[in-house]
Scaffold this active site. Structure first.
Site, PDB file in Angstrom:
ATOM      1  N   ARG A 154      50.909  37.649  44.606  1.00  0.00           N
ATOM      2  CA  ARG A 154      49.649  36.989  44.188  1.00  0.00           C
ATOM      3  C   ARG A 154      49.527  36.807  42.819  1.00  0.00           C
ATOM      4  O   ARG A 154      49.528  37.886  42.047  1.00  0.00           O
ATOM      5  CB  ARG A 154      48.444  37.840  44.691  1.00  0.00           C
ATOM      6  N   ARG A 177      46.987  39.463  37.851  1.00  0.00           N
ATOM      7  CA  ARG A 177      45.747  40.326  37.622  1.00  0.00           C
ATOM      8  C   ARG A 177      46.342  41.756  37.718  1.00  0.00           C
ATOM      9  O   ARG A 177      47.234  42.413  38.461  1.00  0.00           O
ATOM     10  CB  ARG A 177      44.551  40.051  38.827  1.00  0.00           C
ATOM     11  N   ARG A 186      40.172  57.281  58.352  1.00  0.00           N
ATOM     12  CA  ARG A 186      41.268  57.509  57.033  1.00  0.00           C
ATOM     13  C   ARG A 186      41.887  58.863  56.770  1.00  0.00           C
ATOM     14  O   ARG A 186      42.665  59.137  56.137  1.00  0.00           O
ATOM     15  CB  ARG A 186      40.666  56.877  56.123  1.00  0.00           C
ATOM     16  N   ARG A 217      47.909  52.896  44.172  1.00  0.00           N
ATOM     17  CA  ARG A 217      47.174  52.592  45.466  1.00  0.00           C
ATOM     18  C   ARG A 217      47.866  53.020  46.525  1.00  0.00           C
ATOM     19  O   ARG A 217      47.076  53.698  47.650  1.00  0.00           O
ATOM     20  CB  ARG A 217      47.044  51.191  45.699  1.00  0.00           C
ATOM     21  N   LYS A 271      48.585  45.166  59.012  1.00  0.00           N
ATOM     22  CA  LYS A 271      47.832  45.683  60.044  1.00  0.00           C
ATOM     23  C   LYS A 271      46.729  44.604  60.835  1.00  0.00           C
ATOM     24  O   LYS A 271      46.514  44.657  61.602  1.00  0.00           O
ATOM     25  CB  LYS A 271      47.284  47.055  59.497  1.00  0.00           C
TER      26      LYS A 271
END
Ligand SMILES: [Zn+2]
Length: 213
Positions: free
Chosen positions: A124, A157, A85, A168, A13
């Site tokens: 990542r 992580r 949101r 999430r 986005k």
């Protein structure tokens, strides 16, 4: 033209917002950036925002909407990014815009399958020693080497692990589905597939807002 840009984390986005700003000359109103610059400027809304941030509580919608209204003044058109949101926020922002004789014309939802988003967001890996991030998308696990900067081992992580990312995304969708339904009912929603080349996706977004070929 006034747009709202929606998309889950990892949908690209942000990249598309930048492309649209360049191609359409719209003002990019990203709620996070607006908050940061208002706090830095220390104006009235900025001071209010800062007091909530310092207390560790959410900045009230009216403050964010105030910043949006301030930022769109004198602009030919805008892209709202990061706000609204929730359905409540969407309704509040629409009311506020109506009072300034403005309206949201089109809402673009950049979508991607959950597995694709998890794949992108979990790519990542971080160096154990110097914390340098490394993009491991598409790199087989046995080829994941050492840190390119200091040669130490890489690890993933907790925030970047697939399970955390799935949670999430779940939170995002739970919050956003009523918002998307709301815009679909008002015939403002355009859904664009966020998988593919950046330029192709931009073209699809432009078509969705009625300016592409
Ligand atoms: Zn390192």
């Amino acid at each position: 033209m006034n747009l709202v840009l929606l998309g889950p984390p990892g949908s690209g986005k942000g990249t598309q917002a930048e492309c649209l700003v360049q191609k359409l000359g719209l003002a990019h109103l990203a709620s996070g950036d607006l908050l940061r610059s208002a706090v830095a400027a220390g104006n009235e809304l900025g001071q209010r925002a800062e007091s909530y941030i310092k207390q560790g509580v959410l900045v009230p919608d009216e403050v964010v909407i105030g910043l949006i209204l301030e930022a769109l003044e004198g602009k030919g058109g805008f892209i709202l990014d990061g706000f609204p949101r929730t359905l409540e926020q969407a309704q509040a922002v629409e009311q506020a815009l109506a009072q300034c004789n403005q309206a949201i014309d089109r809402v673009v939802y950049i979508s991607a399958a959950e597995d694709e988003l998890v794949k992108r967001l979990s790519s990542r890996w971080t160096c154990k020693q110097c914390q340098a991030p490394h993009n491991m998308q598409g790199v087989p696990s046995d080829l994941r080497g050492k840190c390119s900067r200091c040669g130490e081992e890489l690890y993933q992580r907790a925030d970047d692990q697939p399970e955390t990312i799935r949670k999430r995304l779940e939170v995002y969708l739970t919050q956003t589905v009523p918002l998307i339904d709301h815009y679909r009912r008002s015939s403002k929603l355009a859904e664009v597939n966020g998988v593919g080349e950046v330029a192709q996706i931009t073209q699809a977004v432009l078509q969705a807002v009625g300016v592409g070929r």
